[in-house]
Design an enzyme around this catalytic site. Sequence first.
Site, PDB file in Angstrom:
ATOM      1  N   ASP A  15       0.809  -1.223   0.000  1.00 40.29           N
ATOM      2  CA  ASP A  15       0.000   0.000   0.000  1.00 40.29           C
ATOM      3  C   ASP A  15       0.842   1.273   0.000  1.00 40.29           C
ATOM      4  O   ASP A  15       0.432   2.301   0.538  1.00 40.29           O
ATOM      5  CB  ASP A  15      -0.969   0.030   1.211  1.00 40.29           C
ATOM      6  CG  ASP A  15      -1.915  -1.146   1.192  1.00 40.29           C
ATOM      7  OD1 ASP A  15      -2.291  -1.585   0.094  1.00 40.29           O
ATOM      8  OD2 ASP A  15      -2.286  -1.611   2.284  1.00 40.29           O
ATOM      9  N   LYS A  18       1.948   2.193  -4.998  1.00 35.10           N
ATOM     10  CA  LYS A  18       2.529   1.646  -6.240  1.00 35.10           C
ATOM     11  C   LYS A  18       1.622   1.915  -7.439  1.00 35.10           C
ATOM     12  O   LYS A  18       2.086   2.257  -8.517  1.00 35.10           O
ATOM     13  CB  LYS A  18       2.745   0.122  -6.107  1.00 35.10           C
ATOM     14  CG  LYS A  18       3.688  -0.276  -4.999  1.00 35.10           C
ATOM     15  CD  LYS A  18       3.768  -1.781  -4.850  1.00 35.10           C
ATOM     16  CE  LYS A  18       2.488  -2.424  -4.372  1.00 35.10           C
ATOM     17  NZ  LYS A  18       2.089  -2.077  -2.994  1.00 35.10           N
ATOM     18  N   GLY A  42      -4.494  -4.306  -3.774  1.00 30.95           N
ATOM     19  CA  GLY A  42      -5.569  -3.346  -3.990  1.00 30.95           C
ATOM     20  C   GLY A  42      -4.926  -2.016  -4.284  1.00 30.95           C
ATOM     21  O   GLY A  42      -4.204  -1.487  -3.449  1.00 30.95           O
ATOM     22  N   HIS A  43      -5.110  -1.519  -5.506  1.00 29.64           N
ATOM     23  CA  HIS A  43      -4.478  -0.262  -5.885  1.00 29.64           C
ATOM     24  C   HIS A  43      -5.556   0.760  -6.182  1.00 29.64           C
ATOM     25  O   HIS A  43      -6.499   0.481  -6.920  1.00 29.64           O
ATOM     26  CB  HIS A  43      -3.625  -0.438  -7.140  1.00 29.64           C
ATOM     27  CG  HIS A  43      -2.663  -1.581  -7.059  1.00 29.64           C
ATOM     28  ND1 HIS A  43      -1.735  -1.696  -6.045  1.00 29.64           N
ATOM     29  CD2 HIS A  43      -2.496  -2.668  -7.837  1.00 29.64           C
ATOM     30  CE1 HIS A  43      -1.027  -2.804  -6.227  1.00 29.64           C
ATOM     31  NE2 HIS A  43      -1.481  -3.413  -7.298  1.00 29.64           N
ATOM     32  N   GLN A 224       2.005  -6.154  -3.242  1.00 31.15           N
ATOM     33  CA  GLN A 224       2.449  -6.184  -1.843  1.00 31.15           C
ATOM     34  C   GLN A 224       3.740  -5.372  -1.653  1.00 31.15           C
ATOM     35  O   GLN A 224       3.922  -4.389  -2.342  1.00 31.15           O
ATOM     36  CB  GLN A 224       2.645  -7.638  -1.349  1.00 31.15           C
ATOM     37  CG  GLN A 224       1.348  -8.445  -1.270  1.00 31.15           C
ATOM     38  CD  GLN A 224       0.801  -8.877  -2.620  1.00 31.15           C
ATOM     39  OE1 GLN A 224       1.471  -9.531  -3.387  1.00 31.15           O
ATOM     40  NE2 GLN A 224      -0.426  -8.507  -2.916  1.00 31.15           N
TER      41      GLN A 224
END
Length: 421
Positions: A15, A18, A42-43, A224
């Site tokens: 988180d 990225k 999750g982006h 990650q």
Amino acid sequence: MDVPATVIVGAQWGDEGKGKIVDLLAQDSDLVCRYQGGPNAGHTIVVGDETYKIRQIPSGVIAGKTSVIGAGCVVDPQVFLAEVDELESRGISTADVHVSGEAHLIMPWHVAIDQASERRLGKLQIGTTRRGIGPCYADKAMRLGIRVQDLLDPKILRQKIEVALAEKNVWLERVYGVEPLELEELASRLEECAQRIRPYVADTSLLVDGALRGGREVVLEGGQGTLLDLDHGTYPFVTSSATVAANAATGIGIGPNRIDRVVGVAKAYVTRVGAGPFPTEIQGPAQERVRELGAEYGTVTGRERRCGWLDLVALRYAVRLNGITSLALTKLDVLSAFAELPVCVRYRLRDGSEAEDFPAHQSDFHSAEPVYETVPGWEEPLDGELPEAARGYVEFVERALGVDVALVGTGAERERIVARS
Ligand code: GDP
Ligand code: IMO
Ligand code: MG
């Protein structure tokens, strides 16, 4: 001309932002490839008034670039298709998305086992995203996995599901005491998914190699973060894949000599979701303040992220493990609220000694106490050029690590970035 590839890697516990950095670099690239992980990622990507949350498809899809899910990834067919539908409904084409036939499929029993095993661990749980990541990679290593290429033939798919399910249902019922899965229902649901996924399946190693040979710009996107790496992270509080930059080559199926740039993405502070040691976790109300200002809630799970001050010992370790050639320091704007900023420069270990290098032994890390230096805050919003104290913070990081900070994030939107070199 053979143009080398760039790796974007999370330098903390995930988180780091990225997605935003990949979206930015994707503007001048041709291909964006994920090399490991799956829908545990999750982006959040903010473009103008639009906010996109993606988990399975590489972040480059938002910029309209060729997107590759490499062999080292795990793919949940239902999550993938839901994401395809969501993107298409918002006018983002997925016609140029390609999935490696060698990637492994997350099956419903992987999700069920991830959930049941976390429940069973109780207080000792890892705090996984419960998306079936660990059980899927475990089956891959056990050579029991079902792969994306198995979706290409209905008969093979059905047979593999039947064989796997016979064993998995014993586990679900007898070990975890949960409901077994029903073969017919599951097989027909997966065949429906298979029909829609078939056009996306490709020889992605060949595709990326061809792009590199053709002189196209390739970005390899890690999921990650470094401290969640299966080998080098804070085991067992890690994910089940190799997150570090070197795995980008394996995860895509290209040689390591094709990579020459490794951009580490780090927050100007640190967050961690899930359990595990976290030396610089902020004690007291300042943690809540950082969480609110940084909107630190999980993209996938909505869980509160634990927040801490910047940890240069851990970041130095990430520079070493990944061969980071430059850093993107994100969310500096979140620190504008503080008059003074503690930065961890060393750890104090159990025996009273102090170390700048990350402890190799888990128990040393568990008991490590942060040694802080306090640097002045800037207490003004970051828009435009960085104020002197904010520059001072960035230069402090550069001096400590011996790596340039090339990009500084000053807000969630695509254009909220300061390029320094
Ligand atoms: P990823 O998993 O590494 O892609 O990161 P996430 O998207 O899960 O979390 C990063 C969050 O910070 C997202 O909500 C981004 O929109 C946001 N973000 C990224 N860069 C910045 C920044 O420089 N400033 C602020 N305030 N938010 C940012
Ligand atoms: P992105 O790509 C932050 C964490 C989980 C848990 C551990 C194991 O958005 O940075 P898993 O489901 O992988 O078996 O969970 O890893 N974790 C993440 N934390 N960002 C992520 O992805 C993460 N993916 C997994 O919270 O502690
Ligand atoms: Mg994330």
